[in-house]
Motif scaffolding. Structure first.
Motif, mmCIF file in Angstrom:
data_model
loop_
_atom_site.group_PDB
_atom_site.id
_atom_site.type_symbol
_atom_site.label_atom_id
_atom_site.label_comp_id
_atom_site.label_asym_id
_atom_site.label_seq_id
_atom_site.Cartn_x
_atom_site.Cartn_y
_atom_site.Cartn_z
ATOM 1 N N LEU A 144 0.894 -1.233 -0.060
ATOM 2 C CA LEU A 144 -0.012 0.018 0.113
ATOM 3 C C LEU A 144 0.942 1.116 0.095
ATOM 4 C CD1 LEU A 144 -2.728 1.556 0.092
ATOM 5 C CD2 LEU A 144 -2.799 1.130 2.577
ATOM 6 N N GLU A 145 1.966 1.434 0.815
ATOM 7 C CA GLU A 145 2.822 2.524 0.840
ATOM 8 C C GLU A 145 3.484 2.436 -0.599
ATOM 9 O OE1 GLU A 145 6.469 4.530 3.522
ATOM 10 O OE2 GLU A 145 5.408 2.901 4.419
ATOM 11 N N VAL A 146 4.078 1.616 -1.090
ATOM 12 C CA VAL A 146 4.621 1.682 -2.758
ATOM 13 C C VAL A 146 3.625 2.376 -3.621
ATOM 14 C CG1 VAL A 146 5.370 0.328 -4.495
ATOM 15 C CG2 VAL A 146 6.155 -0.224 -2.171
ATOM 16 N N GLU A 147 2.392 1.866 -3.377
ATOM 17 C CA GLU A 147 1.207 2.471 -4.521
ATOM 18 C C GLU A 147 0.897 3.969 -4.015
ATOM 19 O OE1 GLU A 147 0.404 1.094 -7.168
ATOM 20 O OE2 GLU A 147 1.812 -0.895 -6.583
ATOM 21 N N LEU A 148 0.929 4.301 -2.914
ATOM 22 C CA LEU A 148 0.728 5.813 -2.380
ATOM 23 C C LEU A 148 1.907 6.550 -2.883
ATOM 24 C CD1 LEU A 148 -0.660 5.357 1.136
ATOM 25 C CD2 LEU A 148 -1.947 6.070 -0.752
ATOM 26 N N ARG A 149 3.163 5.992 -2.537
ATOM 27 C CA ARG A 149 4.390 6.906 -3.119
ATOM 28 C C ARG A 149 4.382 7.150 -4.460
ATOM 29 N NH1 ARG A 149 10.014 5.589 0.378
ATOM 30 N NH2 ARG A 149 8.865 5.494 2.679
ATOM 31 N N VAL A 150 4.044 5.904 -5.253
ATOM 32 C CA VAL A 150 4.060 6.028 -6.756
ATOM 33 C C VAL A 150 3.069 7.056 -7.143
ATOM 34 C CG1 VAL A 150 3.303 4.712 -9.202
ATOM 35 C CG2 VAL A 150 4.649 3.724 -7.130
ATOM 36 N N ALA A 151 1.558 7.118 -6.577
ATOM 37 C CA ALA A 151 0.726 7.896 -6.882
ATOM 38 C C ALA A 151 1.040 9.528 -6.636
ATOM 39 C CB ALA A 151 -0.676 7.503 -6.219
ATOM 40 N N GLN A 152 1.720 9.478 -5.597
ATOM 41 C CA GLN A 152 2.248 10.853 -5.233
ATOM 42 C C GLN A 152 3.362 11.597 -6.233
ATOM 43 O OE1 GLN A 152 5.326 12.248 -3.757
ATOM 44 N NE2 GLN A 152 4.577 14.166 -2.869
ATOM 45 N N ARG A 153 4.201 10.582 -6.368
ATOM 46 C CA ARG A 153 5.359 11.026 -7.425
ATOM 47 C C ARG A 153 4.526 11.309 -8.724
ATOM 48 N NH1 ARG A 153 11.189 8.597 -6.937
ATOM 49 N NH2 ARG A 153 10.810 9.811 -5.151
ATOM 50 N N LEU A 154 3.602 10.566 -9.259
ATOM 51 C CA LEU A 154 2.951 10.871 -10.648
ATOM 52 C C LEU A 154 2.285 12.176 -10.580
ATOM 53 C CD1 LEU A 154 1.824 7.132 -11.645
ATOM 54 C CD2 LEU A 154 3.830 8.468 -12.222
ATOM 55 N N ALA A 155 1.640 12.450 -9.385
ATOM 56 C CA ALA A 155 0.977 13.710 -9.468
ATOM 57 C C ALA A 155 1.893 14.912 -9.364
ATOM 58 C CB ALA A 155 0.158 13.711 -8.006
ATOM 59 N N ARG A 156 3.300 14.840 -8.845
ATOM 60 C CA ARG A 156 4.061 15.893 -8.982
ATOM 61 C C ARG A 156 4.351 16.471 -10.355
ATOM 62 N NH1 ARG A 156 9.153 13.745 -6.477
ATOM 63 N NH2 ARG A 156 10.003 15.730 -7.360
ATOM 64 N N HIS A 157 3.935 15.804 -11.322
ATOM 65 C CA HIS A 157 4.311 15.912 -12.886
ATOM 66 C C HIS A 157 3.299 17.510 -13.014
ATOM 67 C CE1 HIS A 157 3.565 15.823 -17.317
ATOM 68 N NE2 HIS A 157 4.793 15.412 -17.146
ATOM 69 N N VAL A 158 2.295 17.527 -12.445
ATOM 70 C CA VAL A 158 1.591 18.952 -12.654
ATOM 71 C C VAL A 158 2.501 20.054 -12.661
ATOM 72 C CG1 VAL A 158 1.129 19.239 -10.350
ATOM 73 C CG2 VAL A 158 -0.539 19.931 -12.040
ATOM 74 N N VAL A 159 3.360 20.131 -11.907
ATOM 75 C CA VAL A 159 4.386 21.394 -11.844
ATOM 76 C C VAL A 159 4.746 21.795 -13.450
ATOM 77 C CG1 VAL A 159 6.474 22.303 -11.217
ATOM 78 C CG2 VAL A 159 5.222 20.766 -9.646
#
Length: 283
Positions: A144-159
């Motif tokens: 679960l933590e891996v998937e949360l970290r992945v989701a958060q990292r992908l969301a950073r692309h918005v910058v």
């Protein structure tokens, strides 16, 4: 007012700059609090990021500190008020706070410069690459933590994707391009993603080839976040213990100088694209 239990990097940065202004005039925290008409411990709590402050009090405080830089005062004023809830807040308490601090820095930056010597820049990592990277952690992370970290990292692309007015310059060492995180197929898709991102008008990706030899920041992973006022710039460096942040004028000047020197040994954008294409061709 209840103190914040875990101030964000933006809140700590705000406090650090106020402390710097106070120390520049040789004033103690209790005296500053007295002149502000506040509790003697309030200044220390503000400087640690544990307490917020209104814009009115901020402007009074900068007057007490004899600050005559309107640009800095206005930039600090924009950091007062209630805590804005950024998209990264949904991950608070679920992944390490350093991840959220980095996202917050990126969100408020007016420009970004990064250096990666062993990894692909986080803003441009594919889902498969990021997941494979987090799967390498020791001890092993819960799924679960891996998937949360992945989701958060992908969301950073918005910058870079949603605001073309924020310039991004990324220095990437050839070693990071050749390490096949997740295997050949994942590595090929990741490099093709880098090539796509390099075509954005606000993105410059520069490759440091093996042929360049040594350079001033070899081995470092650095993000230089430029703020609305240069006094409020912040540098983040990855370390085994997590993210480490730097903000003193001397530190900031040193990082700017070292990034400038490193950029000189990198290939230009066209050469960098060709270099990445050549690596892809041989995967």
């Amino acid at each position: 007012m209840a103190p914040r239990q875990a101030p964000t990097i933006r809140q700590r940065r705000f406090g650090a700059e106020l402390r710097r202004l106070r120390e520049a005039v040789g004033m103690s925290a209790p005296i500053a609090g007295e002149r502000l008409g506040a509790d003697r411990t309030m200044i220390s709590n503000i400087e640690s990021g544990r307490f917020g402050i209104s814009e009115e009090r901020l402007r009074r405080l900068t007057s007490i500190y004899e600050c005559n830089d309107p640009g800095l005062i206005d930039a600090l004023a924009s950091m007062t008020g209630g805590r804005a809830r950024g998209w990264w807040e949904e991950y608070r308490g679920k992944i390490p706070p350093d991840f959220l601090d980095v996202a917050e820095l990126e969100h408020y930056a007016t420009s970004l410069r990064t250096l990666q010597t062993a990894h692909i820049p986080g803003l441009f990592q594919t889902e498969d690459h990021a997941r494979a990277l987090f799967d390498l952690f020791v001890p092993v992370l819960p799924r679960l933590e891996v998937e949360l970290r992945v989701a958060q990292r992908l969301a950073r692309h918005v910058v870079v994707a949603h605001d073309p007015h924020v310039p991004y310059m990324g220095l990437v060492h050839e070693a990071a391009l050749r390490i096949q995180i997740g295997g050949c197929k994942v590595a090929r898709a990741q490099l093709n993603r880098l090539l796509e991102e390099s075509e954005r008008p606000n993105v410059r990706l520069l490759v440091i080839p093996f042929a360049a030899g040594g350079f001033p920041m070899a081995g470092d992973t650095v993000m230089y976040a430029t703020a609305a006022n240069p006094h409020l710039d912040t540098v983040e460096v990855d370390a085994p213990i997590g993210a480490v942040f730097f903000d003193s004028p001397t530190q900031l000047a040193n990082f700017r100088r070292r990034l400038d020197l490193t950029e000189r040994v990198a290939l230009n954008p066209t050469q960098s694209r060709d270099h990445i294409l050549d690596i892809v061709k041989h995967l």
